[in-house]
Design a protein around this motif. Sequence first.
Motif, PDB file in Angstrom:
ATOM      1  N   LEU A 117      31.123  30.665  31.233  1.00  0.00           N
ATOM      2  CA  LEU A 117      31.203  31.611  32.341  1.00  0.00           C
ATOM      3  C   LEU A 117      30.048  32.609  32.298  1.00  0.00           C
ATOM      4  CD1 LEU A 117      32.631  32.766  34.781  1.00  0.00           C
ATOM      5  CD2 LEU A 117      34.149  34.034  33.245  1.00  0.00           C
ATOM      6  N   ALA A 118      29.711  33.070  31.098  1.00  0.00           N
ATOM      7  CA  ALA A 118      28.603  34.020  30.968  1.00  0.00           C
ATOM      8  C   ALA A 118      27.280  33.381  31.391  1.00  0.00           C
ATOM      9  CB  ALA A 118      28.514  34.516  29.526  1.00  0.00           C
ATOM     10  N   TYR A 119      27.101  32.113  31.083  1.00  0.00           N
ATOM     11  CA  TYR A 119      25.865  31.417  31.476  1.00  0.00           C
ATOM     12  C   TYR A 119      25.757  31.306  32.997  1.00  0.00           C
ATOM     13  CZ  TYR A 119      22.437  27.691  32.073  1.00  0.00           C
ATOM     14  OH  TYR A 119      21.356  26.941  32.485  1.00  0.00           O
ATOM     15  N   VAL A 120      26.881  30.998  33.642  1.00  0.00           N
ATOM     16  CA  VAL A 120      26.880  30.902  35.102  1.00  0.00           C
ATOM     17  C   VAL A 120      26.540  32.261  35.721  1.00  0.00           C
ATOM     18  CG1 VAL A 120      28.306  30.480  37.136  1.00  0.00           C
ATOM     19  CG2 VAL A 120      28.480  28.967  35.148  1.00  0.00           C
ATOM     20  N   LEU A 121      27.143  33.328  35.203  1.00  0.00           N
ATOM     21  CA  LEU A 121      26.897  34.657  35.750  1.00  0.00           C
ATOM     22  C   LEU A 121      25.495  35.172  35.434  1.00  0.00           C
ATOM     23  CD1 LEU A 121      30.318  36.397  34.984  1.00  0.00           C
ATOM     24  CD2 LEU A 121      29.520  35.441  37.143  1.00  0.00           C
ATOM     25  N   SER A 122      24.866  34.619  34.406  1.00  0.00           N
ATOM     26  CA  SER A 122      23.503  35.047  34.070  1.00  0.00           C
ATOM     27  C   SER A 122      22.449  34.357  34.925  1.00  0.00           C
ATOM     28  CB  SER A 122      23.217  34.768  32.587  1.00  0.00           C
ATOM     29  OG  SER A 122      23.172  33.367  32.329  1.00  0.00           O
ATOM     30  N   ARG A 123      22.857  33.316  35.647  1.00  0.00           N
ATOM     31  CA  ARG A 123      21.923  32.598  36.514  1.00  0.00           C
ATOM     32  C   ARG A 123      21.644  33.408  37.774  1.00  0.00           C
ATOM     33  NH1 ARG A 123      21.184  27.180  35.566  1.00  0.00           N
ATOM     34  NH2 ARG A 123      19.581  27.519  37.148  1.00  0.00           N
ATOM     35  N   LEU A 160      34.916  40.981  40.283  1.00  0.00           N
ATOM     36  CA  LEU A 160      36.310  40.603  40.012  1.00  0.00           C
ATOM     37  C   LEU A 160      36.591  40.583  38.511  1.00  0.00           C
ATOM     38  CD1 LEU A 160      36.786  37.726  42.627  1.00  0.00           C
ATOM     39  CD2 LEU A 160      37.615  40.076  42.775  1.00  0.00           C
ATOM     40  N   LEU A 161      35.597  40.163  37.755  1.00  0.00           N
ATOM     41  CA  LEU A 161      35.766  40.119  36.302  1.00  0.00           C
ATOM     42  C   LEU A 161      35.910  41.520  35.732  1.00  0.00           C
ATOM     43  CD1 LEU A 161      35.769  37.925  34.048  1.00  0.00           C
ATOM     44  CD2 LEU A 161      33.375  38.484  33.664  1.00  0.00           C
ATOM     45  N   VAL A 162      35.107  42.450  36.215  1.00  0.00           N
ATOM     46  CA  VAL A 162      35.178  43.827  35.729  1.00  0.00           C
ATOM     47  C   VAL A 162      36.488  44.484  36.139  1.00  0.00           C
ATOM     48  CG1 VAL A 162      34.123  46.118  35.917  1.00  0.00           C
ATOM     49  CG2 VAL A 162      32.676  44.108  35.660  1.00  0.00           C
ATOM     50  N   LEU A 163      36.976  44.168  37.327  1.00  0.00           N
ATOM     51  CA  LEU A 163      38.229  44.762  37.796  1.00  0.00           C
ATOM     52  C   LEU A 163      39.400  44.422  36.891  1.00  0.00           C
ATOM     53  CD1 LEU A 163      38.027  44.323  41.686  1.00  0.00           C
ATOM     54  CD2 LEU A 163      37.788  46.432  40.362  1.00  0.00           C
ATOM     55  N   THR A 164      39.360  43.256  36.262  1.00  0.00           N
ATOM     56  CA  THR A 164      40.456  42.873  35.364  1.00  0.00           C
ATOM     57  C   THR A 164      40.529  43.764  34.132  1.00  0.00           C
ATOM     58  OG1 THR A 164      39.068  41.257  34.177  1.00  0.00           O
ATOM     59  CG2 THR A 164      40.281  40.478  36.106  1.00  0.00           C
ATOM     60  N   MET A 165      39.449  44.488  33.836  1.00  0.00           N
ATOM     61  CA  MET A 165      39.454  45.395  32.691  1.00  0.00           C
ATOM     62  C   MET A 165      40.172  46.694  33.016  1.00  0.00           C
ATOM     63  SD  MET A 165      35.508  44.840  31.419  1.00  0.00           S
ATOM     64  CE  MET A 165      35.707  45.887  29.990  1.00  0.00           C
ATOM     65  N   PHE A 166      40.351  47.000  34.293  1.00  0.00           N
ATOM     66  CA  PHE A 166      40.965  48.265  34.706  1.00  0.00           C
ATOM     67  C   PHE A 166      42.298  48.080  35.414  1.00  0.00           C
ATOM     68  CE2 PHE A 166      36.327  48.745  34.758  1.00  0.00           C
ATOM     69  CZ  PHE A 166      36.167  49.823  33.915  1.00  0.00           C
ATOM     70  N   ILE A 167      42.532  46.901  35.983  1.00  0.00           N
ATOM     71  CA  ILE A 167      43.752  46.656  36.746  1.00  0.00           C
ATOM     72  C   ILE A 167      44.540  45.530  36.075  1.00  0.00           C
ATOM     73  CG2 ILE A 167      44.705  46.001  38.974  1.00  0.00           C
ATOM     74  CD1 ILE A 167      42.165  47.041  40.268  1.00  0.00           C
ATOM     75  N   SER A 168      45.815  45.795  35.837  1.00  0.00           N
ATOM     76  CA  SER A 168      46.691  44.799  35.213  1.00  0.00           C
ATOM     77  C   SER A 168      47.989  44.698  36.000  1.00  0.00           C
ATOM     78  CB  SER A 168      46.981  45.171  33.763  1.00  0.00           C
ATOM     79  OG  SER A 168      47.939  44.303  33.196  1.00  0.00           O
ATOM     80  N   GLY A 169      48.546  43.508  36.058  1.00  0.00           N
ATOM     81  CA  GLY A 169      49.801  43.311  36.784  1.00  0.00           C
ATOM     82  C   GLY A 169      51.007  43.882  36.073  1.00  0.00           C
ATOM     83  N   GLY A 170      50.898  44.120  34.778  1.00  0.00           N
ATOM     84  CA  GLY A 170      52.027  44.635  34.019  1.00  0.00           C
ATOM     85  C   GLY A 170      52.715  43.549  33.214  1.00  0.00           C
ATOM     86  N   ALA A 210      37.068  39.604  29.821  1.00  0.00           N
ATOM     87  CA  ALA A 210      35.958  40.166  30.588  1.00  0.00           C
ATOM     88  C   ALA A 210      34.956  40.871  29.671  1.00  0.00           C
ATOM     89  CB  ALA A 210      36.492  41.136  31.635  1.00  0.00           C
ATOM     90  N   PHE A 211      35.469  41.559  28.671  1.00  0.00           N
ATOM     91  CA  PHE A 211      34.595  42.273  27.738  1.00  0.00           C
ATOM     92  C   PHE A 211      33.671  41.304  27.003  1.00  0.00           C
ATOM     93  CE2 PHE A 211      33.872  43.933  23.421  1.00  0.00           C
ATOM     94  CZ  PHE A 211      33.198  45.108  23.728  1.00  0.00           C
ATOM     95  N   ASN A 212      34.229  40.194  26.506  1.00  0.00           N
ATOM     96  CA  ASN A 212      33.424  39.210  25.784  1.00  0.00           C
ATOM     97  C   ASN A 212      32.397  38.554  26.693  1.00  0.00           C
ATOM     98  OD1 ASN A 212      35.015  39.784  23.562  1.00  0.00           O
ATOM     99  ND2 ASN A 212      36.326  37.997  23.819  1.00  0.00           N
ATOM    100  N   VAL A 213      32.806  38.231  27.921  1.00  0.00           N
ATOM    101  CA  VAL A 213      31.886  37.599  28.864  1.00  0.00           C
ATOM    102  C   VAL A 213      30.719  38.523  29.186  1.00  0.00           C
ATOM    103  CG1 VAL A 213      31.643  36.697  31.207  1.00  0.00           C
ATOM    104  CG2 VAL A 213      33.661  36.112  29.852  1.00  0.00           C
ATOM    105  N   ILE A 214      30.995  39.795  29.375  1.00  0.00           N
ATOM    106  CA  ILE A 214      29.937  40.755  29.696  1.00  0.00           C
ATOM    107  C   ILE A 214      28.950  40.888  28.545  1.00  0.00           C
ATOM    108  CG2 ILE A 214      29.486  43.202  30.134  1.00  0.00           C
ATOM    109  CD1 ILE A 214      32.095  43.261  31.743  1.00  0.00           C
ATOM    110  N   ILE A 215      29.457  40.898  27.314  1.00  0.00           N
ATOM    111  CA  ILE A 215      28.562  41.004  26.151  1.00  0.00           C
ATOM    112  C   ILE A 215      27.652  39.782  26.057  1.00  0.00           C
ATOM    113  CG2 ILE A 215      28.502  41.017  23.629  1.00  0.00           C
ATOM    114  CD1 ILE A 215      30.941  42.755  23.622  1.00  0.00           C
ATOM    115  N   ILE A 216      28.233  38.594  26.202  1.00  0.00           N
ATOM    116  CA  ILE A 216      27.436  37.367  26.116  1.00  0.00           C
ATOM    117  C   ILE A 216      26.435  37.294  27.271  1.00  0.00           C
ATOM    118  CG2 ILE A 216      27.518  34.850  26.068  1.00  0.00           C
ATOM    119  CD1 ILE A 216      30.304  35.036  24.881  1.00  0.00           C
ATOM    120  N   ARG A 217      26.876  37.671  28.458  1.00  0.00           N
ATOM    121  CA  ARG A 217      25.981  37.640  29.611  1.00  0.00           C
ATOM    122  C   ARG A 217      24.800  38.588  29.413  1.00  0.00           C
ATOM    123  NH1 ARG A 217      27.373  39.874  35.717  1.00  0.00           N
ATOM    124  NH2 ARG A 217      25.260  39.614  36.546  1.00  0.00           N
TER     125      ARG A 217
END
Length: 294
Positions: free
Chosen positions: A94-100, A112-122, A150-157
């Motif tokens: 996923l990080a490779y795709v987003l880095s393209r 959408l990926l970043v939003l998952t770090m702040f919004i949770s369904g419970g 999301a945190f791991n993907v952002i770091i790798i990206r």
Amino acid sequence: MKKRKWTKFDIILTISMLFMIVITLYPFLNILAISLNNAVDTAKGGIHIWPRDFTFANYQEIFGSNDKLLQAFFMSILRTIVGTIAGIIASTMLAYVLSRRDFVFNGLVGLLLVLTMFISGGLIPEYMLIRQLGLINDFGVYIWPMLISAFNVIIIRSFMDNLPTALEESAKMDGANDFVIFTKIIIPLCLPVIATIALFLAVMQWNSWFDTYLYARGSEALTTLQFELMKILDNANISSGDITSQNAEVIAGQTNPQSIKMAITIIATVPILMVYPFLQKYFVTGLTLGAVKS
């Protein structure tokens, strides 16, 4: 060869480093000493970095009071290995795709990926989703919910974004497709950050017990080491007048809850600590790459 004279700065630096080593190692050595000390003697206090009355009785009480620990230990290892490998594969892809830069929906997917770090369904919606997916009392409940972070993907990206684009361009000129570029060029260059994320995932999988409590409590085959140790720890904290479970009777009858706590800490910590030496060289490589100026 002439020996270098020690300056005041060298002495102060050495003393400071020794002090840091002592305050770092002392808590762990103290826990180890208490876990290896006689439970009755431990109640007297005064145990520092060496057991006063050496014994393995505390560990024998833990393993003797719960016959599921060995099976739970292997299940924890299995979920740690499978979960870490699956998480690394999914996150790096996923990080490779987003880095393209030519990916059309780069901004939308990233948002959408970043939003998952702040919004949770419970917790309740999450449980309902897990149940509808048929993951209750299933090994997949240890893997799928933790597959993407999301945190791991952002770091790798971020790491991939800093790689020279000329490498991909030259590979394309040689006829390489995206899969070849990803596996032969990107992955080898990203080993330092992959090793870091692998450590994060391994520690998270190894220490996790709440998902077992929520989703896999009905299957004895899926019980994990952390969950069983948590139950033993809870039983050890029960006063002798309120003891109702068989495990707590065994523990409270012959040992000290403090000794049990320390022994549990060692059992839960040492296996994951053994992973660090294998990843250390990649951390060093990452620091070296970060210090090189293009």
